[in-house]
Design an enzyme around this catalytic site. Structure first.
Site, PDB file in Angstrom:
ATOM      1  N   ARG A 137       7.822  16.303  10.857  1.00  0.00           N
ATOM      2  CA  ARG A 137       8.811  15.555  10.098  1.00  0.00           C
ATOM      3  C   ARG A 137       9.275  16.379   8.898  1.00  0.00           C
ATOM      4  O   ARG A 137       8.451  16.890   8.140  1.00  0.00           O
ATOM      5  CB  ARG A 137       8.157  14.258   9.628  1.00  0.00           C
ATOM      6  N   ASP A 175      13.432  -3.286   4.350  1.00  0.00           N
ATOM      7  CA  ASP A 175      12.591  -2.304   3.687  1.00  0.00           C
ATOM      8  C   ASP A 175      13.396  -1.007   3.575  1.00  0.00           C
ATOM      9  O   ASP A 175      13.773  -0.404   4.582  1.00  0.00           O
ATOM     10  CB  ASP A 175      11.308  -2.096   4.514  1.00  0.00           C
ATOM     11  N   PHE A 200       7.048   0.906   9.763  1.00  0.00           N
ATOM     12  CA  PHE A 200       5.918   1.522   9.074  1.00  0.00           C
ATOM     13  C   PHE A 200       4.790   0.487   9.125  1.00  0.00           C
ATOM     14  O   PHE A 200       5.016  -0.692   8.863  1.00  0.00           O
ATOM     15  CB  PHE A 200       6.340   1.809   7.627  1.00  0.00           C
ATOM     16  N   TYR A 215       8.589   6.383  -4.923  1.00  0.00           N
ATOM     17  CA  TYR A 215       8.000   7.729  -5.004  1.00  0.00           C
ATOM     18  C   TYR A 215       8.533   8.671  -3.932  1.00  0.00           C
ATOM     19  O   TYR A 215       8.127   9.820  -3.861  1.00  0.00           O
ATOM     20  CB  TYR A 215       6.466   7.664  -4.926  1.00  0.00           C
ATOM     21  N   LYS A 216       9.435   8.197  -3.060  1.00  0.00           N
ATOM     22  CA  LYS A 216      10.013   9.074  -2.035  1.00  0.00           C
ATOM     23  C   LYS A 216      11.316   9.666  -2.586  1.00  0.00           C
ATOM     24  O   LYS A 216      11.266  10.508  -3.471  1.00  0.00           O
ATOM     25  CB  LYS A 216      10.193   8.289  -0.735  1.00  0.00           C
TER      26      LYS A 216
HETATM   27  C1  LIG Z   1       6.311   4.583   2.495  1.00  0.00           C
HETATM   28  C2  LIG Z   1       6.550   3.235   3.080  1.00  0.00           C
HETATM   29  C3  LIG Z   1       5.815   2.121   2.650  1.00  0.00           C
HETATM   30  C4  LIG Z   1       4.726   2.304   1.652  1.00  0.00           C
HETATM   31  O1  LIG Z   1       4.154   1.125   1.204  1.00  0.00           O
HETATM   32  P1  LIG Z   1       3.241   1.145  -0.091  1.00  0.00           P
HETATM   33  O2  LIG Z   1       2.773  -0.233  -0.226  1.00  0.00           O
HETATM   34  O3  LIG Z   1       4.144   1.612  -1.217  1.00  0.00           O
HETATM   35  O4  LIG Z   1       2.138   2.125   0.119  1.00  0.00           O
HETATM   36  C5  LIG Z   1       6.152   0.884   3.165  1.00  0.00           C
HETATM   37  N1  LIG Z   1       7.142   0.742   4.079  1.00  0.00           N
HETATM   38  C6  LIG Z   1       7.844   1.810   4.538  1.00  0.00           C
HETATM   39  C7  LIG Z   1       8.940   1.616   5.514  1.00  0.00           C
HETATM   40  C8  LIG Z   1       7.552   3.079   4.063  1.00  0.00           C
HETATM   41  O5  LIG Z   1       8.229   4.124   4.524  1.00  0.00           O
END
Ligand SMILES: *Cc1c(COP(=O)(O)O)cnc(C)c1O
Length: 403
Positions: free
Chosen positions: A378, A204, A135, A229-230
């Site tokens: 997705r 992560d 990400f 939040y997921k």
């Molecule tokens: C959703 C997601 C994030 C989000 O990062 P934020 O700092 O909370 O916006 C980071 N890493 C991964 C792998 C994600 O899927």
């Protein structure tokens, strides 16, 4: 009823987790759908609202803030919320208590974890490996962390990590599940390989926590971060978490040592002395409203086994793939998500040239997934509140939209 719809009804009837859906405020929401009942397959981006959270948040605002005011830092347990909620998340990711602290965003926690990992790695180690498929935010943060710590940054795919590791590697930052394809990486084997080279592993967990067993303690993960939040349903922008393995906590040297992580925060000393344990990962004043919404929302996990969630997640994604295959012409879609269970997270990613348009149509018809540029559809499967009949309906609507 089609044969697949009959199968869906049977699967729903046998589903031990089906009752959990009532813990969510779902059936009141139409997802601005033309169809009467929407299908929400975007809980991997923003989890659904647990039904009891609005009432709880109202109490936090009206009574704790409105009436008790400053007393709530003590009396309503605000001050200790980051560690307390960390301990609530811990069993979901296979961690013993005292190793997780909640706060800040995932991005900020990636920064803390990665810089701290390099600082712990020791002399002569001046290279960071970052997941080339990560990400984006993790990659941006890793680039800055490398620059600040005088490290060289190398982007490699998770598969390439074992051969890329060497005596110079300080830390490796990996995504447990690929946010685009839904590919689940081999956390135990990759962590062991990182350790064999003398480096630290930072994981992560954004797309795995709450969807499948992680086993942080069991697999000796050094540091981990994730959002809430997921799959954890903490609400939009709810705070993230940081895991620091107990044996490393004394050596965890945060690059963001705020007063909240001080051994004596109210000593107001000009000199920094880090707190012991998980609070060492804190920075500043926690965002109490979001944090307490998250705490309340975590109650939906009461009595739920993550193994049962994983079993249902795989059944949902298997069934979706089967329904999609039955309802679309061969070659119309390319599945990017591995078929093999051991390599699949809790989402299905399908590639098609006109994915943006297709997702717009799906959303118009109440099937909410998301579109990832340039050509990926997705669909996230959240076993706590998605059922098999919905999966069958989503695949049917997808088939209609595609023809
Ligand atoms: C959703 C997601 C994030 C989000 O990062 P934020 O700092 O909370 O916006 C980071 N890493 C991964 C792998 C994600 O899927």
């Amino acid at each position: 009823m089609s044969e697949l719809a009959v199968r869906a009804a049977k699967l729903d009837a046998a589903d031990e987790l089906a009752g959990l859906r009532s813990r969510f405020a779902l059936d009141t929401v139409s997802d601005h759908a033309a169809d009467a009942a929407g299908v929400y397959l975007d809980g991997n981006s923003l989890g659904a609202l647990p039904a009891h959270v609005p009432g709880r948040l109202e109490d936090v605002v009206r009574r704790q803030w409105g009436e008790l005011r400053i007393r709530s830092w003590e009396e309503s347990g605000w001050w200790t919320a980051p560690e307390r909620i960390g301990d609530r998340i811990a069993p979901l990711v296979g961690a013993a208590p005292g190793q997780i602290v909640v706060g800040d965003s995932t991005s900020v926690n990636v920064f803390k974890a990665l810089v701290a990992a390099v600082r712990m790695a020791g002399d002569g180690r001046d290279e960071i490996l970052v997941d080339a498929t990560t990400f984006p935010t993790d990659g941006y943060i890793a680039e800055s962390a490398a620059r600040m710590t005088g490290c060289e940054l190398r982007a490699v795919t998770p598969q390439e990590v074992p051969s890329a590791l060497g005596g110079r590697t300080a830390a490796v930052l990996l995504n447990h599940v690929d946010y685009r394809t839904g590919h689940l990486h081999d956390l135990p084997a990759l962590t062991a390989a990182v350790h064999a080279s003398g480096a630290l592993a930072v994981w992560d967990l954004c797309h795995s926590a709450g969807a499948l067993p992680v086993g942080l303690d069991e697999h000796g993960v050094d540091l981990a971060v994730g959002c809430t939040y997921k799959y954890l349903n903490g609400g939009p922008g709810s705070p993230a978490y940081l895991y620091v393995r107990e044996e490393l906590q004394d050596r965890f040297d945060s690059p963001l040592p705020g007063w909240n992580s001080h051994a004596e925060p109210f000593g107001m000393s000009p000199d920094y002395a880090p707190a012991p344990g998980a609070p060492r990962g804190r920075v500043g004043t926690p965002d109490i409203l979001s944090m307490l919404a998250l705490e309340a929302s975590l109650e939906v996990w009461d009595g739920v086994s993550i193994d049962a969630v994983r079993a249902k997640s795989l059944a949902l994604t298997d069934f979706f793939l089967e329904c999609v295959e039955a309802r679309t012409e061969p070659g119309r879609l390319e599945c990017l998500t591995p078929r093999e269970h051991a390599r699949r997270g809790s989402q299905v990613a399908l590639r098609c040239a006109d994915a943006g348009k297709v997702m717009e149509r799906l959303i118009e018809r109440g099937v909410v997934g998301d579109f990832r540029r340039p050509d990926v559809l997705r669909f996230g499967f959240t076993p706590l509140y998605v059922g098999f009949a919905e999966v069958e309906r989503a695949a049917r609507v997808l088939g209609e939209v595609l023809t």
